[in-house]
Design a protein around this motif. Structure first.
Motif, PDB file in Angstrom:
ATOM      1  N   LEU A 196       0.819  -1.211   0.000  1.00  0.00           N
ATOM      2  CA  LEU A 196       0.000   0.000   0.000  1.00  0.00           C
ATOM      3  C   LEU A 196       0.849   1.255   0.000  1.00  0.00           C
ATOM      4  O   LEU A 196       0.449   2.277  -0.564  1.00  0.00           O
ATOM      5  CB  LEU A 196      -0.916   0.011   1.227  1.00  0.00           C
ATOM      6  CG  LEU A 196      -1.924  -1.140   1.345  1.00  0.00           C
ATOM      7  CD1 LEU A 196      -2.820  -0.907   2.549  1.00  0.00           C
ATOM      8  CD2 LEU A 196      -2.740  -1.291   0.073  1.00  0.00           C
ATOM      9  N   VAL A 197       2.009   1.198   0.642  1.00  0.00           N
ATOM     10  CA  VAL A 197       2.945   2.332   0.667  1.00  0.00           C
ATOM     11  C   VAL A 197       4.185   1.893  -0.098  1.00  0.00           C
ATOM     12  O   VAL A 197       4.999   1.115   0.400  1.00  0.00           O
ATOM     13  CB  VAL A 197       3.299   2.741   2.107  1.00  0.00           C
ATOM     14  CG1 VAL A 197       4.284   3.902   2.106  1.00  0.00           C
ATOM     15  CG2 VAL A 197       2.037   3.110   2.884  1.00  0.00           C
ATOM     16  N   GLN A 198       4.316   2.385  -1.320  1.00  0.00           N
ATOM     17  CA  GLN A 198       5.295   1.850  -2.250  1.00  0.00           C
ATOM     18  C   GLN A 198       6.748   2.234  -1.928  1.00  0.00           C
ATOM     19  O   GLN A 198       7.658   1.465  -2.199  1.00  0.00           O
ATOM     20  CB  GLN A 198       4.945   2.316  -3.667  1.00  0.00           C
ATOM     21  CG  GLN A 198       3.640   1.725  -4.203  1.00  0.00           C
ATOM     22  CD  GLN A 198       3.782   0.258  -4.558  1.00  0.00           C
ATOM     23  OE1 GLN A 198       4.629  -0.110  -5.363  1.00  0.00           O
ATOM     24  NE2 GLN A 198       2.950  -0.574  -3.965  1.00  0.00           N
ATOM     25  N   GLU A 199       6.972   3.406  -1.359  1.00  0.00           N
ATOM     26  CA  GLU A 199       8.342   3.864  -1.127  1.00  0.00           C
ATOM     27  C   GLU A 199       8.838   3.436   0.250  1.00  0.00           C
ATOM     28  O   GLU A 199       8.178   3.683   1.272  1.00  0.00           O
ATOM     29  CB  GLU A 199       8.420   5.389  -1.266  1.00  0.00           C
ATOM     30  CG  GLU A 199       8.199   5.878  -2.687  1.00  0.00           C
ATOM     31  CD  GLU A 199       8.568   7.343  -2.852  1.00  0.00           C
ATOM     32  OE1 GLU A 199       8.904   8.002  -1.840  1.00  0.00           O
ATOM     33  OE2 GLU A 199       8.524   7.836  -3.991  1.00  0.00           O
ATOM     34  N   LYS A 200       9.998   2.816   0.294  1.00  0.00           N
ATOM     35  CA  LYS A 200      10.578   2.311   1.534  1.00  0.00           C
ATOM     36  C   LYS A 200      10.761   3.418   2.563  1.00  0.00           C
ATOM     37  O   LYS A 200      10.406   3.257   3.738  1.00  0.00           O
ATOM     38  CB  LYS A 200      11.927   1.642   1.233  1.00  0.00           C
ATOM     39  CG  LYS A 200      12.648   1.109   2.450  1.00  0.00           C
ATOM     40  CD  LYS A 200      13.948   0.430   2.040  1.00  0.00           C
ATOM     41  CE  LYS A 200      14.709  -0.083   3.272  1.00  0.00           C
ATOM     42  NZ  LYS A 200      15.971  -0.779   2.877  1.00  0.00           N
ATOM     43  N   GLU A 201      11.287   4.554   2.147  1.00  0.00           N
ATOM     44  CA  GLU A 201      11.546   5.637   3.087  1.00  0.00           C
ATOM     45  C   GLU A 201      10.255   6.210   3.643  1.00  0.00           C
ATOM     46  O   GLU A 201      10.188   6.613   4.814  1.00  0.00           O
ATOM     47  CB  GLU A 201      12.364   6.749   2.411  1.00  0.00           C
ATOM     48  CG  GLU A 201      12.767   7.873   3.361  1.00  0.00           C
ATOM     49  CD  GLU A 201      13.512   7.386   4.591  1.00  0.00           C
ATOM     50  OE1 GLU A 201      13.344   8.019   5.659  1.00  0.00           O
ATOM     51  OE2 GLU A 201      14.252   6.386   4.506  1.00  0.00           O
ATOM     52  N   THR A 202       9.204   6.237   2.824  1.00  0.00           N
ATOM     53  CA  THR A 202       7.910   6.720   3.308  1.00  0.00           C
ATOM     54  C   THR A 202       7.390   5.814   4.414  1.00  0.00           C
ATOM     55  O   THR A 202       6.887   6.279   5.445  1.00  0.00           O
ATOM     56  CB  THR A 202       6.888   6.782   2.168  1.00  0.00           C
ATOM     57  OG1 THR A 202       7.371   7.664   1.151  1.00  0.00           O
ATOM     58  CG2 THR A 202       5.545   7.307   2.664  1.00  0.00           C
ATOM     59  N   LEU A 203       7.519   4.501   4.222  1.00  0.00           N
ATOM     60  CA  LEU A 203       7.066   3.563   5.247  1.00  0.00           C
ATOM     61  C   LEU A 203       7.882   3.725   6.530  1.00  0.00           C
ATOM     62  O   LEU A 203       7.325   3.690   7.639  1.00  0.00           O
ATOM     63  CB  LEU A 203       7.179   2.131   4.728  1.00  0.00           C
ATOM     64  CG  LEU A 203       6.445   1.065   5.546  1.00  0.00           C
ATOM     65  CD1 LEU A 203       4.938   1.279   5.494  1.00  0.00           C
ATOM     66  CD2 LEU A 203       6.790  -0.331   5.056  1.00  0.00           C
ATOM     67  N   ASN A 204       9.176   3.920   6.388  1.00  0.00           N
ATOM     68  CA  ASN A 204      10.024   4.156   7.565  1.00  0.00           C
ATOM     69  C   ASN A 204       9.583   5.407   8.316  1.00  0.00           C
ATOM     70  O   ASN A 204       9.539   5.426   9.552  1.00  0.00           O
ATOM     71  CB  ASN A 204      11.488   4.293   7.146  1.00  0.00           C
ATOM     72  CG  ASN A 204      12.095   2.988   6.673  1.00  0.00           C
ATOM     73  OD1 ASN A 204      11.511   1.925   6.850  1.00  0.00           O
ATOM     74  ND2 ASN A 204      13.257   3.065   6.053  1.00  0.00           N
ATOM     75  N   GLN A 205       9.242   6.445   7.572  1.00  0.00           N
ATOM     76  CA  GLN A 205       8.814   7.689   8.210  1.00  0.00           C
ATOM     77  C   GLN A 205       7.461   7.532   8.899  1.00  0.00           C
ATOM     78  O   GLN A 205       7.214   8.136   9.947  1.00  0.00           O
ATOM     79  CB  GLN A 205       8.744   8.819   7.174  1.00  0.00           C
ATOM     80  CG  GLN A 205      10.097   9.270   6.656  1.00  0.00           C
ATOM     81  CD  GLN A 205      10.984   9.815   7.755  1.00  0.00           C
ATOM     82  OE1 GLN A 205      11.901   9.166   8.233  1.00  0.00           O
ATOM     83  NE2 GLN A 205      10.705  11.021   8.182  1.00  0.00           N
TER      84      GLN A 205
END
Length: 453
Positions: A63-72
């Motif tokens: 659902l959240v494609q970008e790794k850094e976005t998920l980390n944030q």
């Protein structure tokens, strides 16, 4: 801040029960506990929120494609807590396809460098449990499995057999057990657990689990094994859309919303209003009406009886108001909803009938490719989400998306979905607003442009 993931060897191992008990036990110790859930689930997170009084967050690689976005998304709440507790999904290595790291509990744990507390089912076994634990330990040496809790233990003697076997044949530490007790079980229905808001005694049950864990699990040992770390989070700056108001349905029939979605709207300055299609007689004024998923089939009569809200929502649609509906919201916007051979009138934005069936019709991650410009994007854009429903929507309305499901880089299914009429967009897709950069900003700009015309 400390962090830990509670994961199981399979679905049904007891990880949800143990997670809830652990959350309550840590709260009772005076800790500020931030809960999370791997995957797209809505119901487990509502239980987490009920216990901790902090909104539980979903951590989902699809659902959240970008790794850094998920980390944030993890850091923005974790940095305020004493401990972050993440409940896994299915079995530890079960994700989307055969990859042990994609959309799995293990993949999220490795991405966040989070230790794992493995829940194993001890029912009708002893030394064989050690073989299961050994397999999980050796399957991925990069994963930090902190230790084991044994669930469904018949007696203290049974536990001692399992514990001795695990610690003889593996390097895993066994922190304790939870005895088999059917009174601790939470009721289920077709989409998983019955939502906590429908259960009067849910906190009593969870408190009892917490008490049992304090008695039979070395919680001090678990906490002492976790490393303290400093989590740094910097809030991004968002454009201002404070002139926009979003009203979202929130009651027993519609309550499947990711807290991050609603909070992201607030970060853009959007004013949020709640309304109940079940109980309210007046629809609030808004620029966008957001109808999330839920259980409209469980409350079909009540929704049908509230003719005032149905008529007002239809008039808003006809007047060009923006409406976004997901799954249960789509069912509500159809002409009628059929449950157990009874038909109930719904809003009537779309000339379609929702039929409840006795099995899942769609399940899992997928995406829709827009074939026309809509509230959520332009032609050719992809909408990532998941479907999980027992109903079918029968209609002659034209669809607005080609739906695609891929697994292990192979396309395994395609179908048609999504309906766009005037400024209303509805589909079976459950959407996470952090799925792509500027997803929400583009949606708000579409609404803002319409307001200025």
């Amino acid at each position: 801040m400390k962090k830990i993931m509670v994961a199981g060897t399979s679905s049904g191992s007891g990880k949800t029960t143990i997670t809830l008990g652990l959350l309550k036990a840590l709260i009772d110790r005076g800790l500020k506990v931030q809960p999370y859930k791997v995957g797209p689930d809505y119901v487990d997170t509502e239980y987490h929120t009920r216990v901790t009084e902090l909104a539980s967050r979903n951590l989902d690689m699809f659902l959240v494609q970008e790794k850094e976005t998920l980390n944030q998304l993890f850091k923005k709440e974790a940095h305020l807590a004493d401990i972050a507790v993440i409940e896994g999904v299915m079995g530890l290595f079960d994700g989307f396809g055969i990859s042990k790291d994609y959309c799995s509990s293990a993949g999220v744990a490795k991405q966040l460098a989070c230790p794992v507390l493995l829940v194993v089912d001890g029912k009708s076994a002893s030394t064989s449990v050690a073989a299961v634990v050994k397999g999980f330990l050796e399957f991925d040496s990069d994963l930090d499995i902190l230790g084991v809790i044994v669930n469904n233990v018949a007696s203290l003697n049974h536990y001692q057999l399992i514990k001795t076997a695990i610690e003889t044949y593996t390097t895993a530490k066994v922190f304790g057990y939870l005895k088999k007790d059917t009174s601790l079980s939470l009721p289920s229905r077709q989409l998983g657990l019955v939502p906590d808001r429908e259960l009067a005694d849910v906190l009593d049950k969870i408190s009892l689990v917490a008490t049992r864990l304090e008695e039979t699990v070395d919680l001090d040992g678990i906490l002492d094994s976790l490393q303290d770390e400093v989590v740094i989070y910097e809030e991004p700056i968002y454009p201002d859309f404070s002139e926009i108001t979003v009203a979202y349905a929130n009651d027993a029939a519609f309550h499947f919303y990711y807290p991050d979605n609603l909070e992201l709207l607030k970060k853009y300055g959007v004013k949020l209003r709640e309304f109940s299609p079940l109980k309210d007689i007046t629809l609030p004024e808004a620029d966008l009406y957001y109808l999330g998923g839920g259980y409209p089939e469980e409350f079909a009569k009540e929704l049908a009886d509230n003719q005032a809200i149905r008529e007002q929502l239809l008039k808003k649609h006809e007047a060009g108001a923006f409406i976004l509906a997901e799954c249960g919201g789509l069912m509500y916007l159809g002409r009628s909803l059929e449950v157990a051979e009874k038909s109930y009138p719904m809003v009537g934005v779309f000339d379609g009938i929702s039929h409840m069936t006795d099995r899942l019709k769609r399940f899992g991650y997928c995406y829709g490719v827009l074939e026309e410009d809509t509230l959520l994007g332009q032609t050719g854009d992809k909408l990532y989400g998941h479907e999980f429903h027992h109903s079918v929507f029968e209609t002659s309305e034209p669809t607005s998306m080609e739906m695609i499901k891929k697994r292990d880089n192979q396309q395994i299914a395609t179908w048609r979905g999504g309906y766009h009429k005037k400024n209303t967009f509805a589909s079976y897709l459950h959407l996470h607003f952090y799925q792509q950069p500027y997803f929400v900003e583009n949606m708000l700009q579409t609404i803002q442009k319409e307001r200025k015309q």
